[in-house]
Write a protein that holds these residues in place. Sequence first.
Motif, PDB file in Angstrom:
ATOM      1  N   PRO A 124       0.790  -1.118   0.082  1.00 12.96           N
ATOM      2  CA  PRO A 124       0.098  -0.135  -0.081  1.00 12.96           C
ATOM      3  C   PRO A 124       0.855   1.180  -0.094  1.00 12.96           C
ATOM      4  N   LYS A 125       0.545   2.290  -1.051  1.00 15.23           N
ATOM      5  CA  LYS A 125       1.094   3.600  -1.189  1.00 15.23           C
ATOM      6  C   LYS A 125       0.863   4.396   0.015  1.00 15.23           C
ATOM      7  N   LYS A 126       1.527   5.664   0.146  1.00 16.40           N
ATOM      8  CA  LYS A 126       1.347   6.524   0.914  1.00 16.40           C
ATOM      9  C   LYS A 126       1.569   7.944   0.264  1.00 16.40           C
ATOM     10  N   CYS A 127       0.817   8.823   0.759  1.00 11.23           N
ATOM     11  CA  CYS A 127       0.837  10.359   0.260  1.00 11.23           C
ATOM     12  C   CYS A 127       2.270  10.544  -0.095  1.00 11.23           C
ATOM     13  N   GLY A 128       2.572  11.266  -1.180  1.00 16.45           N
ATOM     14  CA  GLY A 128       4.031  11.577  -1.547  1.00 16.45           C
ATOM     15  C   GLY A 128       4.679  12.413  -0.603  1.00 16.45           C
ATOM     16  N   HIS A 129       4.086  13.005   0.187  1.00 15.40           N
ATOM     17  CA  HIS A 129       4.506  14.098   1.129  1.00 15.40           C
ATOM     18  C   HIS A 129       4.730  13.452   2.583  1.00 15.40           C
ATOM     19  N   MET A 130       4.518  12.216   2.757  1.00  8.05           N
ATOM     20  CA  MET A 130       4.561  11.613   4.147  1.00  8.05           C
ATOM     21  C   MET A 130       5.990  10.598   3.887  1.00  8.05           C
ATOM     22  N   SER A 131       6.553  10.301   5.349  1.00  5.27           N
ATOM     23  CA  SER A 131       7.805   9.578   5.002  1.00  5.27           C
ATOM     24  C   SER A 131       7.316   8.039   5.174  1.00  5.27           C
ATOM     25  N   GLY A 132       8.511   7.323   5.014  1.00  2.00           N
ATOM     26  CA  GLY A 132       8.149   5.830   4.946  1.00  2.00           C
ATOM     27  C   GLY A 132       7.876   5.297   3.833  1.00  2.00           C
ATOM     28  N   LYS A 133       7.938   6.014   2.863  1.00  4.67           N
ATOM     29  CA  LYS A 133       7.553   5.529   1.336  1.00  4.67           C
ATOM     30  C   LYS A 133       8.599   4.302   1.044  1.00  4.67           C
ATOM     31  N   ALA A 134       8.013   3.443  -0.035  1.00  3.71           N
ATOM     32  CA  ALA A 134       8.987   2.492  -0.747  1.00  3.71           C
ATOM     33  C   ALA A 134       8.427   2.436  -1.986  1.00  3.71           C
ATOM     34  N   VAL A 135       9.677   2.221  -2.974  1.00  3.69           N
ATOM     35  CA  VAL A 135       9.264   2.273  -4.320  1.00  3.69           C
ATOM     36  C   VAL A 135       9.602   0.897  -4.954  1.00  3.69           C
ATOM     37  N   ILE A 136       9.000   0.540  -6.158  1.00  2.00           N
ATOM     38  CA  ILE A 136       9.163  -0.720  -6.880  1.00  2.00           C
ATOM     39  C   ILE A 136      10.451  -0.376  -7.803  1.00  2.00           C
ATOM     40  N   SER A 137      10.838  -1.479  -8.385  1.00  2.00           N
ATOM     41  CA  SER A 137      12.359  -1.346  -9.255  1.00  2.00           C
ATOM     42  C   SER A 137      11.612  -0.481 -10.532  1.00  2.00           C
ATOM     43  N   THR A 138      12.548   0.055 -11.220  1.00  2.00           N
ATOM     44  CA  THR A 138      12.301   0.912 -12.517  1.00  2.00           C
ATOM     45  C   THR A 138      11.824  -0.022 -13.458  1.00  2.00           C
ATOM     46  N   LYS A 139      12.411  -1.239 -13.387  1.00  3.17           N
ATOM     47  CA  LYS A 139      11.954  -2.045 -14.588  1.00  3.17           C
ATOM     48  C   LYS A 139      10.616  -2.350 -14.361  1.00  3.17           C
TER      49      LYS A 139
END
Length: 298
Positions: A124-139
């Motif tokens: 589950p995503k988070k608001c872009g201006h919150m801390s604690g985000k994680a991202v998937i791979s570029t691919k």
Amino acid sequence: MGNLLSSPVPARPRLRSLLAGPDPVLAPGAYDALSARLIEQAGFDVVYMTGFGTTATLTGRPDVGLLSATEMVDNARRIVAAVDVPVIADADTGYGNAINVVRTIQLHEQAGVSGVHLEDQVMPKKCGHMSGKAVISTKEMVGKIEAAVAARRDPDFVIIARTDAAAVEGLGAAIERARAYAAAGADLLFVEAPRTEADIKTVADELGGLAPLVFNWAEGGRTPPLPLERIAELGYRLVLFPIGTLLAATAGIRTFLDTLRRDGTPSAALPALPAFDEFTDLVGLPEINELEQRFAGE
């Protein structure tokens, strides 16, 4: 305003035309159909359906990936039906893998939305201006963008690729991701939450020649609140104001309730509120009255 029996002017070509124009396109955030009407009536050419505001108003909870694709699309459909201007919707991560993105794009097209942005966060995503985000791979995200481009049936439907990697991997990595997303076919690029004016300029310098850029003027967020003249000078084409309407509504409701709680009646608050007849005009009662007369069968 979207009238019940009107034939709307196609919104998607208008959005493309606006984005190709000389000035940045301003898109205040709408969290429901009423706020969308107010944005249109204020003279703005584009409405942005805020995921933050949609989550807050539908669930009373923060923007941390609680809503499903269908809940978000349902809100977008109601907003589109309420206005005649183009609507850009927050489609979060596409709600799964590339195959889910295909369905997400198709549902938004069917809802009449003119464009969406997809982000490269882990669900589950988070608001872009919150801390604690994680991202998937570029691919993986490149595959999602390619799937979105392949899924759209209307070539005027706008696909915006958003990266949240600046907060996770650094600004340089976010810029490289955005390059890959442009190569995958994204129409606009959206680097979320740069922290300084220098970062904002770097994004513009590095990516401005690849695709039109999105500036998220998140009210109270982590990105510096630049003047519009500076945003235009840097070459950003679409400026989102995602939560100002939600914050303004929250402040207004609080003030009203404080008065009611203090006095026992809302009388002291009424002079600052729209009159009853003004509000019913705003939401289209004159049209309803006209249609009732037209179809009275007498």
